[in-house]
Design an enzyme around this catalytic site. Structure first.
Site, mmCIF file in Angstrom:
data_model
loop_
_atom_site.group_PDB
_atom_site.id
_atom_site.type_symbol
_atom_site.label_atom_id
_atom_site.label_comp_id
_atom_site.label_asym_id
_atom_site.label_seq_id
_atom_site.Cartn_x
_atom_site.Cartn_y
_atom_site.Cartn_z
ATOM 1 N N SER A 1 0.842 -1.191 0.000
ATOM 2 C CA SER A 1 0.000 0.000 0.000
ATOM 3 C C SER A 1 0.879 1.244 0.000
ATOM 4 O O SER A 1 1.681 1.412 -0.911
ATOM 5 C CB SER A 1 -0.958 -0.028 1.200
ATOM 6 O OG SER A 1 -1.880 1.034 1.126
ATOM 7 N N THR A 2 0.766 2.107 1.007
ATOM 8 C CA THR A 2 1.543 3.351 1.040
ATOM 9 C C THR A 2 3.035 3.063 0.944
ATOM 10 O O THR A 2 3.574 2.292 1.728
ATOM 11 C CB THR A 2 1.252 4.128 2.335
ATOM 12 O OG1 THR A 2 -0.158 4.287 2.474
ATOM 13 C CG2 THR A 2 1.925 5.491 2.310
ATOM 14 N N HIS B 1 -2.599 -1.122 -3.401
ATOM 15 C CA HIS B 1 -3.745 -0.225 -3.224
ATOM 16 C C HIS B 1 -3.574 1.010 -4.107
ATOM 17 O O HIS B 1 -2.753 1.878 -3.832
ATOM 18 C CB HIS B 1 -3.868 0.205 -1.759
ATOM 19 C CG HIS B 1 -4.119 -0.940 -0.832
ATOM 20 N ND1 HIS B 1 -3.859 -0.881 0.514
ATOM 21 C CD2 HIS B 1 -4.602 -2.192 -1.055
ATOM 22 C CE1 HIS B 1 -4.171 -2.034 1.089
ATOM 23 N NE2 HIS B 1 -4.622 -2.841 0.145
ATOM 24 N N MET C 1 -0.342 1.229 5.235
ATOM 25 C CA MET C 1 -1.155 1.575 6.396
ATOM 26 C C MET C 1 -2.263 0.555 6.572
ATOM 27 O O MET C 1 -2.763 -0.006 5.602
ATOM 28 C CB MET C 1 -1.754 2.971 6.199
ATOM 29 C CG MET C 1 -2.424 3.555 7.417
ATOM 30 S SD MET C 1 -2.988 5.238 7.062
ATOM 31 C CE MET C 1 -3.746 5.656 8.632
ATOM 32 N N ASP D 1 -4.582 -4.748 5.916
ATOM 33 C CA ASP D 1 -4.964 -5.600 4.788
ATOM 34 C C ASP D 1 -3.951 -6.719 4.617
ATOM 35 O O ASP D 1 -2.744 -6.502 4.663
ATOM 36 C CB ASP D 1 -5.057 -4.776 3.505
ATOM 37 C CG ASP D 1 -5.632 -5.578 2.340
ATOM 38 O OD1 ASP D 1 -6.319 -6.577 2.601
ATOM 39 O OD2 ASP D 1 -5.391 -5.198 1.180
#
Length: 359
Positions: free
Chosen positions: A176-177, A203, A297, A300
């Site tokens: 993600s991030t 993401h 973050m 998930d």
């Protein structure tokens, strides 16, 4: 203490709208405003901020030029891109992430749409993720030839010692991030002769993943593509989920596995969600799944891997805290006791190769 934010945008109206959104959240306060990259650069030379919200198209010095100048001047800053360019200009967004931006949000074309609740939630959620992130490193990345030489050495070790190679395997990566840049430290280091297909859920919103797949494909030996409905999974290929929809693996005739997309609601607040990908592998004919959880973050991947472990043989590799941009998803895996290995980012490709094997 509230997180201090610098807002950089050439539109006075847009600056006001973004500042109102930021100041409406008790976690943040707008500390300064700048009309272009040149003003922002002077502010960043003399002040520190927890987050910089940065537009792309501006006079005097645009967002990409500012990122370049910050790197050149060795000034670290947590940057969140917020620009109308980020939707149609996916390449520009990826350039910004490579230059040090931590994440991005698509800013609507008009101030009225910016006041919508959906945008506020997305904006503040992304801002919170960037605020929690590790300051970007300023070192230069390894040259492509050095990456390929390292990959070849690991492949020779895997061949010599016969590592991996037992049964039918698949690799499933969640990020993600900070993920787009982290994936560039993993995917290009994987060899074309890897004895497994690789699924990736990053993401990202719709419209960005094709450009990310193309960029990753150019950086190394292994084939990378944005996964399409019905794609048959092949060893030595990487399948990156489309943004804005959930990617699953589905068993097909003759022991094959294919890509299937589903449009369920967001899960863990994200779409695509890695939990769906991991759980879909329960029904597929793989003897072992190598799950890799990178920076990001939230949590998930944790629930999906836990459920997958109840049905399949699973080996879990989590990125360590020191090299994670945001130590959320990997920390959740570690806290749940699901990680078999916790390793730095630069070691992850090596561990994938040694666990899977090469032909």
């Amino acid at each position: 203490m509230k997180k201090k934010v610098l807002v950089v945008d050439d539109s006075a109206l847009m600056r006001r709208v973004l500042c109102d959104i930021i100041d409406s959240d008790e976690r943040f306060v707008v500390a300064d405003r700048a009309r272009d990259g040149a003003e922002a650069l002077e502010l960043l030379k003399n002040n520190s901020y927890d987050v910089v919200v940065l537009d792309v198209n501006m006079p005097k010095m645009n967002g990409l030029q500012l990122l370049y100048e910050l790197r050149k001047s060795k000034i670290s800053a947590r940057i969140m891109m917020a620009s109308t360019d980020t939707k149609d200009g996916a390449r520009t967004t990826l350039d910004a992430l490579e230059l040090g931006a931590m994440d991005f949000v698509h800013k609507p074309d008009n101030a009225v749409s910016c006041r919508a609740q959906d945008f506020k939630q997305e904006f503040l959620g992304t801002l919170a993720g960037v605020a929690e992130s590790r300051l970007p490193a300023l070192e230069n990345k390894a040259p492509k030839q050095e990456v390929r030489t390292t990959t070849r050495k690991i492949v020779e070790i895997a061949k010599k010692h016969g590592t991996g190679m037992n049964g039918k395997k698949i690799v499933a990566i969640a990020s993600s991030t900070g993920g787009p840049k982290s994936l560039q430290a993993v995917i290009p280091r994987l060899p074309a002769e890897l004895q497994a297909p690789v699924l990736v859920v990053q993401h990202m919103p719709k419209g960005f993943t094709a450009s990310l797949a193309d960029r990753l494909d150019c950086l190394g030996e292994i084939r990378v593509k944005e996964a399409e409905e019905g794609d048959e999974l092949q060893n030595g290929s990487v399948y990156l989920s489309m943004g804005g929809i959930h990617m699953n693996a589905r068993p097909a005739a003759a022991g094959k596995t294919v890509i299937h997309y589903s449009d369920e609601p967001s899960r863990e607040g994200v779409k695509p969600c890695a939990n769906y990908m991991y759980e879909s592998l329960m029904e597929c004919g793989y003897d072992e799944i190598i799950c890799v959880v990178l920076t990001g973050m939230g949590a998930d991947g944790t629930e999906g891997i836990r459920n997958l472990k109840s049905k399949k043989k699973v080996h879990v590799i989590a990125q360590d805290q020191e090299t994670s941009v945001v130590y959320g998803m990997p920390r959740s895996i570690a806290k749940a006791g699901l990680a078999d290995q916790i390793v730095p980012l630069e070691q992850i490709a090596q561990e994938i190769i040694l666990n899977v094997g090469v032909k």
